[in-house]
Write an enzyme that holds these catalytic residues in place. Structure first.
Site, short mmCIF file in Angstrom:
data_model
loop_
_atom_site.label_atom_id
_atom_site.label_comp_id
_atom_site.label_asym_id
_atom_site.label_seq_id
_atom_site.Cartn_x
_atom_site.Cartn_y
_atom_site.Cartn_z
N HIS A 1 -2.30 1.43 8.82
CA HIS A 1 -0.69 2.35 8.73
C HIS A 1 -0.94 3.51 7.65
O HIS A 1 -0.47 4.44 7.97
CB HIS A 1 0.22 1.11 8.14
CG HIS A 1 1.43 1.48 7.80
ND1 HIS A 1 2.69 1.34 8.42
CD2 HIS A 1 2.00 2.30 6.59
CE1 HIS A 1 3.67 1.91 8.01
NE2 HIS A 1 3.44 2.50 6.77
N GLU A 2 -1.69 3.18 6.67
CA GLU A 2 -1.63 3.92 5.57
C GLU A 2 -2.48 5.05 5.85
O GLU A 2 -2.25 6.51 5.62
CB GLU A 2 -2.31 3.42 4.16
CG GLU A 2 -1.41 2.33 3.55
CD GLU A 2 -0.10 2.63 3.18
OE1 GLU A 2 0.47 3.80 3.22
OE2 GLU A 2 0.82 1.73 3.07
N HIS B 1 6.69 7.38 9.76
CA HIS B 1 7.33 6.06 10.15
C HIS B 1 8.02 6.35 11.40
O HIS B 1 8.85 7.06 11.46
CB HIS B 1 8.28 5.51 9.12
CG HIS B 1 7.61 4.82 7.70
ND1 HIS B 1 7.94 5.47 6.64
CD2 HIS B 1 6.45 4.14 7.81
CE1 HIS B 1 7.10 4.87 5.65
NE2 HIS B 1 6.05 4.18 6.69
N GLY C 1 0.60 -1.19 -0.06
CA GLY C 1 -0.08 -0.15 0.12
C GLY C 1 0.91 1.13 -0.13
O GLY C 1 2.02 1.24 0.29
N ALA D 1 16.57 2.82 13.90
CA ALA D 1 17.26 2.78 12.88
C ALA D 1 16.83 2.60 11.54
O ALA D 1 17.26 2.96 10.59
CB ALA D 1 18.38 1.81 13.19
#
Lengths: 105, 301
Positions: free
Chosen positions: B212-213, B222, B173, B243
């Protein structure tokens, strides 16, 4: 130092994160089909010293970049400046063959 | 050397950057939105926005060539249910949050409902279905336009546009941050990573790709801050910098960027782990989403 043929590096490598360990990252040639993923970094090392890469972008799309690369001390892939969400800039090669590039984290 | 196959090149044009270049206003808008986000959080305006529950009308544009891509209404409903559980923090798997972060889990008071009226005010079930001759779409926004084989968006000020299609390149996505062009605003999801039933396939069959999207659509970054060297974070204070993305089903703690003893908040919806491993937004992320609903997405508040 591991034994490998540097010319085997000259292709497009895609992060096969499914195969990573705590200490190593695994890349597969782009020709190898990998399962769907939220995002994968990839880079293509060209014999003329240039590379093109795709990093992971901020909204999950790939982020393209290009630059110059070199093999240092016969064992370290060093990528010039490129995508912020791309592969590590310095990767020490742990193993390399036709199907697999393994680097230390 | 053989050329890389198309599937791995798909989306090689990073659309976010392309948008920033071809729509200079997007960059200015983003800078303005970032300033607004900080200010509105500091003043409490952002937090005030969800004193009452906010309901976001959703239109799902199903764009299909093969029958299996024409997903069922039940699969679509299963996705909406996941969104409501995840944004309401009623997802049972939040029990997987490590004790140290349990206090950050809370109800975002954002609800999603399939639209009941179309842009012309006519009754709808909130789903459009478009047959296409394209076997797959890249991450180039072509699914968002009828002229390139996709479906046009409904007005972004009234609906969250959610496109479901066969997305190529192995991608699950992608999204667009607030402040971008209206004709591409919304999120795109692979038909087999949508909802919890029908065509949904493990390990992306718990509907978390959409969670998430939509986090991005509400201006979340993120958790690793989109650099792989700890040099930047996600602009949220309670999510430790990481990281890079975590994948699969990590074991707690996973320490990077000197973020010990607890390490990465890999169970966060804004990491890259499997659906079963992502179970929370943090308090700070929810406040950031509130700021989006107080500012660039205020039409829904």
């Amino acid at each position: 130092m591991p034994e490998f043929e540097p010319r085997l590096l000259h292709r497009r490598w895609v992060h096969a994160h499914e195969e990573d360990t705590d200490r190593e990252m695994v890349f597969r040639p782009a020709e190898v089909e990998l399962p769907p993923s939220r995002g994968r970094v990839a880079f293509e090392l060209r014999p003329d010293g240039t590379f093109v890469e795709s990093g992971i972008g901020p909204t999950d799309r790939s982020e393209p970049a290009s630059g110059r690369w070199q093999l240092e001390d016969g064992e370290k892939i060093v990528l010039g400046e490129g995508a912020p969400g791309g592969a590590p800039r310095v990767m020490r090669i742990a193993a390399l063959d036709q199907d697999r590039l393994v680097v230390e984290r | 050397m053989s050329p890389a196959p198309r599937r791995r090149r798909c989306g090689a044009m990073q659309v976010h950057e392309r948008l920033l270049e071809t729509h200079p206003s997007f960059r200015q808008n983003q800078a303005r939105i970032d300033q607004f986000t900080e200010r509105s959080i500091a003043s409490g305006v952002a937090q005030g926005v969800t004193r009452k529950l906010i309901t976001i009308p959703v239109v799902v544009h199903v764009v299909y060539k093969r029958d299996r891509e024409n997903i069922s209404k039940a699969q679509i409903r299963s996705q909406i249910s996941v969104l409501n559980r995840d944004f309401g923090a009623t997802n049972p798997d939040k029990s997987k949050v490590p004790a140290v972060w349990k206090g950050l889990v809370r109800n975002a008071k954002i609800k999603f409902a399939l639209a009941t009226k179309d842009p012309k005010g006519k009754k709808t079930d909130g789903v459009t279905r478009t047959k296409t001759n394209r076997s797959s779409f890249g991450a180039d926004d072509s699914v968002k336009s009828a002229s390139s084989g996709g479906a046009n968006p409904w007005p972004r000020n009234r609906y969250l546009n959610l496109w479901v299609c066969n997305l190529g390149g192995g991608l699950l996505g992608y999204a667009q941050f607030p402040g971008g062009p209206g004709r591409t605003d919304g999120v795109v999801i692979l038909y087999s990573a949508f909802g919890t039933q029908g065509e949904a396939k493990a390990p992306f069959n718990l509907g978390r790709t959409a969670t998430h999207e939509i986090g991005h659509w509400l201006n979340l970054r993120h958790i690793w801050g989109d650099t792989m060297d700890c040099s930047s974070g996600d602009r949220v204070a309670d999510t430790p910098n990481a990281a890079g993305p975590n994948y699969g089903k990590p074991t707690f703690p996973h320490i990077t960027c000197n973020n010990g003893p607890n390490g990465d908040m890999f169970m966060n919806y804004m990491d890259y782990v499997d659906d079963a491993a992502m179970v929370m937004f943090s308090d700070g992320q929810i406040t950031r989403m509130n700021a989006a609903l107080a500012g660039p997405r205020s039409h829904f508040a």
